[in-house]
Design a protein around this motif. Structure first.
Motif, mmCIF file in Angstrom:
data_model
loop_
_atom_site.group_PDB
_atom_site.id
_atom_site.type_symbol
_atom_site.label_atom_id
_atom_site.label_comp_id
_atom_site.label_asym_id
_atom_site.label_seq_id
_atom_site.Cartn_x
_atom_site.Cartn_y
_atom_site.Cartn_z
ATOM 1 N N CYS A 93 -8.366 -3.321 14.510
ATOM 2 C CA CYS A 93 -9.224 -3.412 13.338
ATOM 3 C C CYS A 93 -8.884 -2.257 12.390
ATOM 4 O O CYS A 93 -8.582 -1.158 12.844
ATOM 5 C CB CYS A 93 -10.685 -3.302 13.783
ATOM 6 S SG CYS A 93 -11.898 -3.070 12.487
ATOM 7 N N VAL A 94 -8.961 -2.526 11.090
ATOM 8 C CA VAL A 94 -8.807 -1.457 10.106
ATOM 9 C C VAL A 94 -10.079 -1.400 9.260
ATOM 10 O O VAL A 94 -10.655 -2.435 8.906
ATOM 11 C CB VAL A 94 -7.551 -1.651 9.219
ATOM 12 C CG1 VAL A 94 -7.629 -2.922 8.380
ATOM 13 C CG2 VAL A 94 -7.324 -0.437 8.326
ATOM 14 N N VAL A 95 -10.515 -0.167 8.971
ATOM 15 C CA VAL A 95 -11.691 0.071 8.143
ATOM 16 C C VAL A 95 -11.255 0.949 6.966
ATOM 17 O O VAL A 95 -10.862 2.101 7.159
ATOM 18 C CB VAL A 95 -12.808 0.797 8.930
ATOM 19 C CG1 VAL A 95 -14.014 1.077 8.034
ATOM 20 C CG2 VAL A 95 -13.204 -0.009 10.162
ATOM 21 N N PHE A 96 -11.322 0.386 5.759
ATOM 22 C CA PHE A 96 -11.017 1.148 4.549
ATOM 23 C C PHE A 96 -12.326 1.707 4.024
ATOM 24 O O PHE A 96 -13.230 0.956 3.658
ATOM 25 C CB PHE A 96 -10.343 0.273 3.496
ATOM 26 C CG PHE A 96 -8.964 -0.176 3.883
ATOM 27 C CD1 PHE A 96 -7.878 0.666 3.718
ATOM 28 C CD2 PHE A 96 -8.752 -1.432 4.420
ATOM 29 C CE1 PHE A 96 -6.596 0.265 4.079
ATOM 30 C CE2 PHE A 96 -7.480 -1.857 4.777
ATOM 31 C CZ PHE A 96 -6.396 -1.003 4.609
ATOM 32 N N VAL A 97 -12.434 3.029 4.007
ATOM 33 C CA VAL A 97 -13.649 3.723 3.584
ATOM 34 C C VAL A 97 -13.612 3.932 2.072
ATOM 35 O O VAL A 97 -12.573 4.249 1.507
ATOM 36 C CB VAL A 97 -13.758 5.078 4.324
ATOM 37 C CG1 VAL A 97 -14.963 5.871 3.841
ATOM 38 C CG2 VAL A 97 -13.821 4.843 5.833
ATOM 39 N N GLY A 98 -14.760 3.776 1.437
ATOM 40 C CA GLY A 98 -14.857 3.926 -0.010
ATOM 41 C C GLY A 98 -15.115 5.356 -0.443
ATOM 42 O O GLY A 98 -14.856 6.307 0.287
ATOM 43 N N GLY A 99 -15.650 5.485 -1.643
ATOM 44 C CA GLY A 99 -15.874 6.778 -2.269
ATOM 45 C C GLY A 99 -14.932 6.948 -3.445
ATOM 46 O O GLY A 99 -13.996 6.163 -3.630
ATOM 47 N N GLN A 100 -15.178 7.958 -4.247
ATOM 48 C CA GLN A 100 -14.368 8.186 -5.447
ATOM 49 C C GLN A 100 -12.881 8.311 -5.136
ATOM 50 O O GLN A 100 -12.039 7.847 -5.879
ATOM 51 C CB GLN A 100 -14.853 9.431 -6.197
ATOM 52 C CG GLN A 100 -16.183 9.246 -6.878
ATOM 53 C CD GLN A 100 -16.139 8.158 -7.930
ATOM 54 O OE1 GLN A 100 -15.215 8.070 -8.727
ATOM 55 N NE2 GLN A 100 -17.142 7.305 -7.916
ATOM 56 N N GLY A 101 -12.552 8.940 -4.027
ATOM 57 C CA GLY A 101 -11.155 9.122 -3.665
ATOM 58 C C GLY A 101 -10.432 7.822 -3.362
ATOM 59 O O GLY A 101 -9.211 7.732 -3.505
ATOM 60 N N SER A 102 -11.175 6.789 -2.967
ATOM 61 C CA SER A 102 -10.537 5.524 -2.586
ATOM 62 C C SER A 102 -9.866 4.829 -3.768
ATOM 63 O O SER A 102 -9.002 3.973 -3.571
ATOM 64 C CB SER A 102 -11.538 4.588 -1.911
ATOM 65 O OG SER A 102 -12.502 4.114 -2.823
ATOM 66 N N TYR A 103 -10.231 5.196 -4.983
ATOM 67 C CA TYR A 103 -9.565 4.628 -6.159
ATOM 68 C C TYR A 103 -8.060 4.925 -6.117
ATOM 69 O O TYR A 103 -7.270 4.146 -6.640
ATOM 70 C CB TYR A 103 -10.151 5.197 -7.456
ATOM 71 C CG TYR A 103 -11.522 4.651 -7.794
ATOM 72 C CD1 TYR A 103 -11.676 3.717 -8.803
ATOM 73 C CD2 TYR A 103 -12.662 5.079 -7.115
ATOM 74 C CE1 TYR A 103 -12.927 3.213 -9.131
ATOM 75 C CE2 TYR A 103 -13.913 4.591 -7.428
ATOM 76 C CZ TYR A 103 -14.045 3.658 -8.437
ATOM 77 O OH TYR A 103 -15.280 3.158 -8.751
ATOM 78 N N SER A 104 -7.680 6.009 -5.486
ATOM 79 C CA SER A 104 -6.259 6.366 -5.414
ATOM 80 C C SER A 104 -5.459 5.372 -4.572
ATOM 81 O O SER A 104 -4.232 5.361 -4.632
ATOM 82 C CB SER A 104 -6.082 7.786 -4.855
ATOM 83 O OG SER A 104 -6.442 7.839 -3.487
ATOM 84 N N TYR A 105 -6.139 4.527 -3.808
ATOM 85 C CA TYR A 105 -5.462 3.542 -2.972
ATOM 86 C C TYR A 105 -5.382 2.154 -3.607
ATOM 87 O O TYR A 105 -4.788 1.255 -3.043
ATOM 88 C CB TYR A 105 -6.145 3.426 -1.612
ATOM 89 C CG TYR A 105 -5.978 4.636 -0.720
ATOM 90 C CD1 TYR A 105 -4.857 5.460 -0.825
ATOM 91 C CD2 TYR A 105 -6.920 4.943 0.237
ATOM 92 C CE1 TYR A 105 -4.708 6.564 0.013
ATOM 93 C CE2 TYR A 105 -6.770 6.038 1.087
ATOM 94 C CZ TYR A 105 -5.662 6.841 0.963
ATOM 95 O OH TYR A 105 -5.506 7.917 1.793
ATOM 96 N N ASP A 106 -5.990 1.984 -4.773
ATOM 97 C CA ASP A 106 -6.023 0.661 -5.412
ATOM 98 C C ASP A 106 -4.639 0.053 -5.580
ATOM 99 O O ASP A 106 -4.461 -1.152 -5.435
ATOM 100 C CB ASP A 106 -6.702 0.733 -6.776
ATOM 101 C CG ASP A 106 -8.213 0.843 -6.673
ATOM 102 O OD1 ASP A 106 -8.746 0.824 -5.551
ATOM 103 O OD2 ASP A 106 -8.850 0.951 -7.740
#
Length: 174
Positions: A66-79
């Motif tokens: 399983c993979v869990v992508f965590v959010g937050g302001q920093g997650s925009y860098s992964y878009d």
């Protein structure tokens, strides 16, 4: 038990979206690995410190359930990060749980995984999600096949419970 990969941004991940599921996964007996674009201590938006032990570029979906992508302001860098998109695509194509919370469902959409899927996302990202061909559902947590999405920090506990319940079914078939 299942092997869970949690992916956080190299800065400003949302604390609740990481620490609450992490603790629940641990209590449930699952093995958790935290990955990011850098190894070591990473500070969340609320000051919590997570330790990443694996670089995103070194991830193999074959090693996890399983993979869990965590959010937050920093997650925009992964878009638009091709490594992150490859990871999401690999998990999804192997019929493994592919999950994201808050803003992170956008990276799943950018990876081409959400077209015609029912998903939720942070309220700030609804239009972007719909532009990616997803069907926005106004719920805290939404499941569509092996994709599980949640709309933000207040959904962290329900998000984790949903993942755990689906893993319990999934590990029966491992």
């Amino acid at each position: 038990m299942a092997r869970i990969l949690m992916i956080i941004a190299p800065h400003d991940f949302r604390d609740e979206e990481y620490f609450e599921p992490h603790e629940m996964f641990k209590i449930s007996g699952h093995t958790i690995t935290t990955a990011s674009e850098k190894i070591g201590d990473i500070v969340g938006t609320r000051g919590g410190i997570a330790k990443a032990t694996l670089l995103i570029k070194d991830i193999s979906a074959n090693s996890y359930d399983c993979v869990v992508f965590v959010g937050g302001q920093g997650s925009y860098s992964y878009d638009h990060n091709h490594h992150v998109h490859r990871i999401a695509q690999d998990f999804y194509s192997q019929h493994k749980l592919t999950t994201a919370i808050c803003h992170a469902p956008i990276l799943l959409g950018n990876a081409g995984l959400l077209f015609d899927k029912k998903v939720t996302v942070s309220s700030d990202d609804i239009n972007q999600l719909q532009a990616l061909g997803a069907h926005y559902m106004p719920a805290a947590v939404v499941v569509d096949g092996t994709i599980i999405t949640a709309n933000g920090p207040t959904a962290s506990t329900d998000f984790a419970k949903t993942i755990i319940s689906h893993l319990e079914i999934f590990v029966l078939y491992l």
